[in-house]
Write a protein that holds these residues in place. Structure first.
Motif, PDB file in Angstrom:
ATOM      1  N   GLY A  53      -2.013 -10.032  20.446  1.00  0.00           N
ATOM      2  CA  GLY A  53      -1.556  -8.894  21.003  1.00  0.00           C
ATOM      3  C   GLY A  53      -1.388  -7.563  20.182  1.00  0.00           C
ATOM      4  N   LYS A  54      -1.752  -7.658  18.837  1.00  0.00           N
ATOM      5  CA  LYS A  54      -1.480  -6.759  17.830  1.00  0.00           C
ATOM      6  C   LYS A  54      -2.417  -5.491  18.030  1.00  0.00           C
ATOM      7  CE  LYS A  54       1.567  -8.756  15.160  1.00  0.00           C
ATOM      8  NZ  LYS A  54       2.986  -8.215  14.951  1.00  0.00           N
ATOM      9  N   LYS A  55      -2.133  -4.384  18.044  1.00  0.00           N
ATOM     10  CA  LYS A  55      -2.837  -3.104  18.130  1.00  0.00           C
ATOM     11  C   LYS A  55      -2.878  -2.413  16.946  1.00  0.00           C
ATOM     12  CE  LYS A  55      -3.075  -3.113  22.890  1.00  0.00           C
ATOM     13  NZ  LYS A  55      -3.909  -3.922  23.361  1.00  0.00           N
ATOM     14  N   PRO A  56      -4.008  -1.855  16.447  1.00  0.00           N
ATOM     15  CA  PRO A  56      -3.959  -1.029  15.485  1.00  0.00           C
ATOM     16  C   PRO A  56      -3.369   0.373  15.870  1.00  0.00           C
ATOM     17  CG  PRO A  56      -6.011  -0.971  16.448  1.00  0.00           C
ATOM     18  CD  PRO A  56      -5.471  -1.799  17.281  1.00  0.00           C
ATOM     19  N   PRO A  57      -2.738   0.955  14.654  1.00  0.00           N
ATOM     20  CA  PRO A  57      -2.061   2.140  14.649  1.00  0.00           C
ATOM     21  C   PRO A  57      -3.036   3.307  15.593  1.00  0.00           C
ATOM     22  CG  PRO A  57      -2.487   1.462  12.331  1.00  0.00           C
ATOM     23  CD  PRO A  57      -2.997   0.520  13.154  1.00  0.00           C
ATOM     24  N   GLU A  58      -2.374   4.191  16.447  1.00  0.00           N
ATOM     25  CA  GLU A  58      -2.989   5.069  17.089  1.00  0.00           C
ATOM     26  C   GLU A  58      -3.828   5.978  16.142  1.00  0.00           C
ATOM     27  OE1 GLU A  58      -3.405   5.771  20.266  1.00  0.00           O
ATOM     28  OE2 GLU A  58      -2.324   3.899  20.651  1.00  0.00           O
ATOM     29  N   ARG A  59      -3.132   6.347  14.861  1.00  0.00           N
ATOM     30  CA  ARG A  59      -3.881   6.925  13.988  1.00  0.00           C
ATOM     31  C   ARG A  59      -3.331   6.612  12.361  1.00  0.00           C
ATOM     32  NH1 ARG A  59      -1.272  11.066  11.291  1.00  0.00           N
ATOM     33  NH2 ARG A  59       0.684  11.705  12.355  1.00  0.00           N
ATOM     34  N   VAL A  60      -4.058   6.621  11.298  1.00  0.00           N
ATOM     35  CA  VAL A  60      -3.635   6.516  10.126  1.00  0.00           C
ATOM     36  C   VAL A  60      -3.014   7.892   9.360  1.00  0.00           C
ATOM     37  CG1 VAL A  60      -4.308   5.907   7.732  1.00  0.00           C
ATOM     38  CG2 VAL A  60      -5.216   4.866   9.751  1.00  0.00           C
ATOM     39  N   GLY A  61      -1.911   8.121   9.241  1.00  0.00           N
ATOM     40  CA  GLY A  61      -1.175   9.348   8.762  1.00  0.00           C
ATOM     41  C   GLY A  61      -1.560   9.505   7.452  1.00  0.00           C
ATOM     42  N   VAL A  62      -1.352  10.773   7.133  1.00  0.00           N
ATOM     43  CA  VAL A  62      -1.825  11.185   5.611  1.00  0.00           C
ATOM     44  C   VAL A  62      -0.936  10.457   4.653  1.00  0.00           C
ATOM     45  CG1 VAL A  62      -1.286  13.123   3.881  1.00  0.00           C
ATOM     46  CG2 VAL A  62      -1.795  13.457   6.397  1.00  0.00           C
ATOM     47  N   LEU A  63       0.365   9.943   4.700  1.00  0.00           N
ATOM     48  CA  LEU A  63       1.006   9.035   3.677  1.00  0.00           C
ATOM     49  C   LEU A  63       0.241   7.689   3.713  1.00  0.00           C
ATOM     50  CD1 LEU A  63       3.268   8.659   1.610  1.00  0.00           C
ATOM     51  CD2 LEU A  63       4.888   8.312   3.605  1.00  0.00           C
ATOM     52  N   ASP A  64       0.037   7.129   4.852  1.00  0.00           N
ATOM     53  CA  ASP A  64      -0.707   5.769   4.722  1.00  0.00           C
ATOM     54  C   ASP A  64      -1.823   6.041   4.115  1.00  0.00           C
ATOM     55  OD1 ASP A  64       1.359   4.043   6.007  1.00  0.00           O
ATOM     56  OD2 ASP A  64       0.729   4.684   7.942  1.00  0.00           O
ATOM     57  N   LEU A  65      -2.677   7.030   4.356  1.00  0.00           N
ATOM     58  CA  LEU A  65      -4.037   7.003   3.843  1.00  0.00           C
ATOM     59  C   LEU A  65      -3.723   7.355   2.077  1.00  0.00           C
ATOM     60  CD1 LEU A  65      -6.934   7.184   4.110  1.00  0.00           C
ATOM     61  CD2 LEU A  65      -6.717   9.760   4.586  1.00  0.00           C
ATOM     62  N   PHE A  66      -2.943   8.070   1.672  1.00  0.00           N
ATOM     63  CA  PHE A  66      -2.661   8.174   0.407  1.00  0.00           C
ATOM     64  C   PHE A  66      -2.198   6.783  -0.255  1.00  0.00           C
ATOM     65  CE2 PHE A  66       0.544   8.783  -2.929  1.00  0.00           C
ATOM     66  CZ  PHE A  66      -0.431   9.389  -4.096  1.00  0.00           C
ATOM     67  N   LEU A  67      -1.089   6.280   0.456  1.00  0.00           N
ATOM     68  CA  LEU A  67      -0.964   4.624  -0.156  1.00  0.00           C
ATOM     69  C   LEU A  67      -1.991   3.793  -0.228  1.00  0.00           C
ATOM     70  CD1 LEU A  67       2.653   4.066   1.486  1.00  0.00           C
ATOM     71  CD2 LEU A  67       2.213   4.740  -0.969  1.00  0.00           C
ATOM     72  N   MET A  68      -2.682   3.867   0.746  1.00  0.00           N
ATOM     73  CA  MET A  68      -3.880   2.763   0.805  1.00  0.00           C
ATOM     74  C   MET A  68      -5.062   3.298  -0.127  1.00  0.00           C
ATOM     75  SD  MET A  68      -6.740   2.252   4.120  1.00  0.00           S
ATOM     76  CE  MET A  68      -5.842   1.673   5.080  1.00  0.00           C
ATOM     77  N   GLY A  69      -5.256   4.818  -0.500  1.00  0.00           N
ATOM     78  CA  GLY A  69      -6.211   5.160  -1.189  1.00  0.00           C
ATOM     79  C   GLY A  69      -5.687   4.699  -2.827  1.00  0.00           C
ATOM     80  N   VAL A  70      -4.653   5.085  -3.121  1.00  0.00           N
ATOM     81  CA  VAL A  70      -4.219   5.000  -4.497  1.00  0.00           C
ATOM     82  C   VAL A  70      -3.720   3.609  -4.939  1.00  0.00           C
ATOM     83  CG1 VAL A  70      -2.255   5.570  -6.297  1.00  0.00           C
ATOM     84  CG2 VAL A  70      -3.095   7.341  -4.553  1.00  0.00           C
ATOM     85  N   SER A  71      -3.280   2.600  -3.785  1.00  0.00           N
ATOM     86  CA  SER A  71      -2.880   1.163  -4.100  1.00  0.00           C
ATOM     87  C   SER A  71      -4.333   0.612  -4.233  1.00  0.00           C
ATOM     88  CB  SER A  71      -1.878   0.845  -3.216  1.00  0.00           C
ATOM     89  OG  SER A  71      -2.660   0.894  -2.008  1.00  0.00           O
ATOM     90  N   THR A  72      -5.430   0.807  -3.553  1.00  0.00           N
ATOM     91  CA  THR A  72      -6.556   0.231  -3.412  1.00  0.00           C
ATOM     92  C   THR A  72      -7.296   0.425  -4.769  1.00  0.00           C
ATOM     93  OG1 THR A  72      -7.093   0.308  -0.881  1.00  0.00           O
ATOM     94  CG2 THR A  72      -8.945   0.313  -2.565  1.00  0.00           C
TER      95      THR A  72
END
Length: 153
Positions: free
Chosen positions: A37-56
């Motif tokens: 029953g886990k749902k994805p986030p409604e949207r990926v925020g700018v901070l999450d996108l930044f963290l995802m990009g740099v940490s990736t």
């Protein structure tokens, strides 16, 4: 498949297995999320996108190039020398070797794992992303410092 691999000159069969593993992992994650029953986030925020990009970026380079992670790559690559500060140059022995020694190739897997982490464990995922982002920023500062010191000489 052997004929295609020989004709193409690349380990096509290995690539096909890697693609199947990726597709299977994504399918399993989606199925598990639905089951729990886990749902994805409604949207990926700018901070999450930044963290995802740099940490990736940082984690893919750590896994693909770092000396400390070379034992993970060793069965699939051959050591060829040093390619930069704290990075190794390795020649792949197989399709798996290409995946493990290529930060660009690993980035898709890592970003996908990060996205899954946002579904299953967002707080821990953001903490891990923040940690790897801090490491990346530290790397950039180390390079900048070294450049300034060299220019000062």
């Amino acid at each position: 498949m052997t004929e295609i691999t020989e004709e193409y000159g690349r380990p096509v069969g290995g690539y096909l297995r890697i693609m199947a593993a990726y597709g299977g992992a994504v399918t399993a994650a989606v199925a598990l999320a639905a089951f729990l029953g886990k749902k994805p986030p409604e949207r990926v925020g700018v901070l999450d996108l930044f963290l995802m990009g740099v940490s990736t970026h940082r984690l893919s380079r750590t896994l693909a190039k770092d000396s400390v992670t070379s034992p993970l790559r060793a069965p699939f690559t051959r050591f060829k020398g040093v390619s930069g500060p704290a990075e190794l140059k390795e020649e792949p022995r197989s399709a798996m070797g290409e995946l493990l020694a290529c930060p660009f190739c690993l980035a898709q897997w890592i970003a996908t794992a990060y996205a899954a982490g946002l579904v299953f464990a967002p707080r821990m995922t953001r903490l891990a992303g923040s940690t790897m982002t801090a490491v990346a920023v530290s790397d950039w500062l180390q390079f900048g410092y070294a450049k300034l010191m060299k220019e000062a000489e």
